[in-house]
Scaffold this motif. Structure first.
Motif, PDB file in Angstrom:
ATOM      1  N   ARG A 467       0.835  -1.061  -0.107  1.00 19.21           N
ATOM      2  CA  ARG A 467      -0.146  -0.011  -0.130  1.00 19.21           C
ATOM      3  C   ARG A 467       0.987   1.179   0.078  1.00 19.21           C
ATOM      4  O   ARG A 467       1.837   1.359   0.468  1.00 19.21           O
ATOM      5  N   ALA A 468       0.250   2.485  -0.465  1.00 19.70           N
ATOM      6  CA  ALA A 468       0.958   3.720  -0.536  1.00 19.70           C
ATOM      7  C   ALA A 468       0.582   4.673   0.646  1.00 19.70           C
ATOM      8  O   ALA A 468      -0.168   5.551   0.506  1.00 19.70           O
ATOM      9  N   ARG A 473      -2.342   7.293  -0.261  1.00 17.86           N
ATOM     10  CA  ARG A 473      -3.218   6.348  -1.154  1.00 17.86           C
ATOM     11  C   ARG A 473      -3.356   5.078  -0.728  1.00 17.86           C
ATOM     12  O   ARG A 473      -3.831   4.275  -1.485  1.00 17.86           O
ATOM     13  N   ASP A 474      -3.511   4.906   0.491  1.00 17.39           N
ATOM     14  CA  ASP A 474      -3.632   3.704   1.099  1.00 17.39           C
ATOM     15  C   ASP A 474      -5.081   3.200   1.592  1.00 17.39           C
ATOM     16  O   ASP A 474      -5.429   2.320   2.298  1.00 17.39           O
ATOM     17  N   GLU A 475      -5.920   4.422   1.506  1.00 14.34           N
ATOM     18  CA  GLU A 475      -7.378   4.226   1.980  1.00 14.34           C
ATOM     19  C   GLU A 475      -7.569   4.165   3.315  1.00 14.34           C
ATOM     20  O   GLU A 475      -8.584   3.875   4.218  1.00 14.34           O
ATOM     21  N   ALA A 479      -7.247   9.259   5.468  1.00 13.17           N
ATOM     22  CA  ALA A 479      -6.614   9.435   4.157  1.00 13.17           C
ATOM     23  C   ALA A 479      -8.069   9.790   3.512  1.00 13.17           C
ATOM     24  O   ALA A 479      -8.863   9.463   3.448  1.00 13.17           O
ATOM     25  N   ASN A 480      -7.789  10.294   2.063  1.00 10.43           N
ATOM     26  CA  ASN A 480      -8.867  10.453   1.233  1.00 10.43           C
ATOM     27  C   ASN A 480      -9.317   9.139   0.341  1.00 10.43           C
ATOM     28  O   ASN A 480      -8.404   8.730  -0.242  1.00 10.43           O
ATOM     29  N   THR A 481     -10.328   8.454   0.933  1.00 11.01           N
ATOM     30  CA  THR A 481     -10.737   7.318   0.352  1.00 11.01           C
ATOM     31  C   THR A 481     -10.753   7.386  -1.176  1.00 11.01           C
ATOM     32  O   THR A 481     -10.688   6.397  -1.772  1.00 11.01           O
ATOM     33  N   GLN A 482     -11.397   8.427  -1.847  1.00  8.09           N
ATOM     34  CA  GLN A 482     -11.480   8.449  -3.268  1.00  8.09           C
ATOM     35  C   GLN A 482      -9.978   8.194  -3.893  1.00  8.09           C
ATOM     36  O   GLN A 482      -9.961   7.636  -4.940  1.00  8.09           O
TER      37      GLN A 482
END
Length: 635
Positions: A467-468, A473-475, A479-482
């Motif tokens: 994951r990032a 970018r890992d949801e 973090a921003n889920t989109q």
């Protein structure tokens, strides 16, 4: 033999070496008022090995800090140089039973939740002495509430399973359950006595359809059971069609939170509404004892929550599943101080790509993280099928953790693999293991992924994608889920459009539930090894005999059954079992050795039914990300 015997569930499990060990469960569930007195039996001899301390009480069963099934079988004896005149049973400080005896064999009723059972002895000198047994009356699943019924929790009618397969069942009965017996094709097998739960792993069956029944017998002599057919399959029935297995694990989302509305979405497409989803009328209390229902988030980012060992066990609350908001204070929020954000959910509005992907390929509403804690110990299970005792994040020793990983076993079997990171080499969790010192060359940037997919001849058999996290970018919950979902969509679309798609399987899942509401209780599990949880002073006392909570998963392959939803219970160490069975790799621990291999998701009987991929929508990234909007309406 792979059957349960004795007065508790005595179970043989598949070991990595092929040998057998046993485990014992004392578990159960029944909602009854306290204070009912069942028959008590005095022993001429000690009911178990007694504590030599004078005076003392020894509780033979149930064991401390276990999951129990009501009515609960209580057996205890006393050690005293004076005559014991009475033995009493207290539940949560309330006297429920009293016997003029020195030993007892009785049943007590417990509602769902945590309890303290105290057995107290009295002797002719007027002294009293006692032993306390903390336990949780936590159901193995949502049981049929009708009296004198059996609910099989781990399987459903039509389940397709590998061997060994797990049979977990429990009885609902107003009387003590005296025995639980497994029947296969009408033939009874050794069962359990004085327990309302059956928990066993079964193997040694021929391939094909079998009838499975679990029958209970209670103190009145009444017999009742649940029965249905399942299909036993094997890797030889098609896994050779898979040349590549790719798994990608994102962060911290519960099934209810992400896919709780998936069933309604499927129905809108004309597909079956076959998801055990989110009940919008569920009511939990926040930190101020105010009722809160699940609500649709108006923001694609929120303040964080904690799913750690203590918070996770508190959330579950012995099976009540009601304390998610109460643990929100572990990560204080000035915007949502009462923790209502634990009840928020998303649907196809925010996550159209995932909703369509899950509707067209395959998913499961009984897919759990491996243990009830946070990211790092769960990711240890992802790589090693155990957390080797860790319940919270741990720092690796010099040279890395030496616990064997799936990558080590792939090396030993001569199976190729590759590990892609997104945020630089140091973001790769494998660097914390000794594996990395030997195989650093196999850990590469995700920028190589698209090119590697173009040459199927050199594409490794097994691929893991990290994951990032550091780039958001890992949801993860905060973090921003989109943005994270769009990152996943890009990776998945690259795979679907590649030459490797035709003979591969891609699994997307999430490492744990992130402290977000989930209504399904954890599943019963095989303990991976004999390593006890490493607990700090004040930690919740439990063990590795249950899973974490449900998390989303999607299995993408042209070979899956289109629009399939599995209701068979698994945790994501089944990914390891799929890899092991597909490429003839040895298992790591008891957990993956006894996991199901996911054959149920596939149809290898003809050509791949999704060889032409279904159209998928673009995942938007323009949702409002504003934590000030995270609270439930009215708060």
């Amino acid at each position: 033999m792979p059957w349960s015997t004795g007065c508790a569930a005595f179970t043989f499990l598949r070991l990595p070496s092929g040998s057998e060990v046993s485990r014992i469960y004392f578990t159960g569930f029944l909602l009854l008022p306290l204070g009912l007195v069942f028959s008590a039996q005095s022993y001429a001899a000690a009911p178990c090995t007694l504590n030599a301390t004078n005076p003392s009480v020894t509780v033979c069963t149930p064991a401390p800090n276990t999951l129990v099934q009501s009515p609960v079988h209580v057996v205890a004896g006393t050690t005293d140089s004076n005559t014991v005149t009475a033995v009493q049973v207290y539940v949560d400080s309330k006297l429920t039973q009293s016997f003029k005896a020195s030993t007892i064999d009785t049943f007590i009723n417990l509602p769902i939740g945590f309890h303290k059972v105290v057995v107290k002895g009295w002797d002719t000198t007027g002294r009293n002495f006692q032993t306390s047994v903390p336990l949780a009356m936590q159901p193995p699943c949502a049981l049929n509430s009708t009296n004198q019924t059996v609910t099989i929790c781990s399987l459903v009618s039509g389940s397709v399973v590998s061997q060994p397969f797990h049979v977990v069942a429990a009885a609902t009965d107003s009387n003590p359950v005296k025995s639980m017996t497994l029947f296969i094709d009408g033939v009874g097998k050794p069962g359990v006595v004085n327990s309302a739960i059956f928990d066993s792993y079964v193997s040694g069956l021929s391939l094909g359809t079998h009838s499975i029944a679990v029958q209970a017998k209670d103190s009145t002599g009444a017999l009742f059971k649940q029965k249905f057919n399942i299909t036993v399959t094997a890797a030889s029935n098609g896994l050779s069609n898979l040349k590549h297995i790719i798994f990608f694990v994102q962060e911290n989302r519960s099934f209810d939170h992400y896919f709780g509305m998936l069933g309604k979405y499927k129905a809108s497409l004309g597909l079956a509404n076959d998801i055990d989803g989110l009940n919008l009328n569920a009511t939990l209390l926040n930190t101020q004892s105010q009722p809160v229902h699940p609500y649709h988030f108006q923001t694609v980012c929120t303040d964080d929550l904690s799913p750690s060992w203590n918070e996770g066990h508190t959330d579950v609350d012995g099976g009540k599943m009601d304390d998610f908001m109460l643990t929100s204070t572990s990560v204080p929020s000035t915007i949502d101080p009462t923790g209502t954000r634990a009840m928020g959910y998303y649907d196809q509005t925010e996550l159209p790509y995932y909703y369509e992907l899950a509707s067209r390929y395959a998913t499961s509403d009984r897919w759990f993280s491996p243990l009830l804690s946070n990211t790092i110990p769960n990711r240890m299970y992802l790589f090693t099928a155990t957390s080797f005792g860790n319940t919270i994040p741990a720092s690796p020793p010099s040279g890395g953790f030496t616990q064997p990983t799936i990558f080590d076993h792939l090396d030993q079997a001569g199976v190729s693999w590759r590990y892609y990171y997104q945020d630089g080499p140091t973001s790769a969790f494998i660097q914390q293991f000794a594996t990395y010192k030997r195989d650093a060359a196999k850990v590469v940037s995700i920028t190589n992924f698209a090119t590697d997919l173009k040459n199927e001849a050199t594409l490794p058999s097994v691929i893991f994608i990290e994951r990032a996290g550091s780039s958001g970018r890992d949801e993860h919950v905060d973090a921003n889920t989109q943005i994270g979902a769009a990152d996943s969509a890009g990776i998945i679309n690259t795979f679907i459009k590649s030459a490797a798609y035709k003979n591969s399987a891609f699994i997307l899942t999430y490492d744990e539930e992130g402290g977000l509401y989930e209504h399904v209780v954890p599943a019963r599990e095989a303990k991976p090894d004999n390593v006890a949880p490493k607990l700090r002073s004040g930690d919740k006392i439990s063990d590795f005999f249950q899973s974490g909570l449900r998390v989303p998963m999607i299995l993408i392959s042209p070979w899956v059954k289109p629009s399939f939803v599995s209701h068979t219970t698994r945790d994501y160490t089944s990914i390891l079992r799929l890899i092991e069975d597909t490429f003839n790799v040895q298992p790591l621990t008891l957990r993956d050795a006894n996991a199901d291999n996911l054959m149920e998701f596939f149809d290898f009987s003809a050509g791949p039914r999704l060889l032409t991929p279904p159209p998928l929508p673009t995942q938007p990234t323009n949702g409002v990300c504003d934590t000030k909007l995270e609270k439930a309406p009215g708060f």
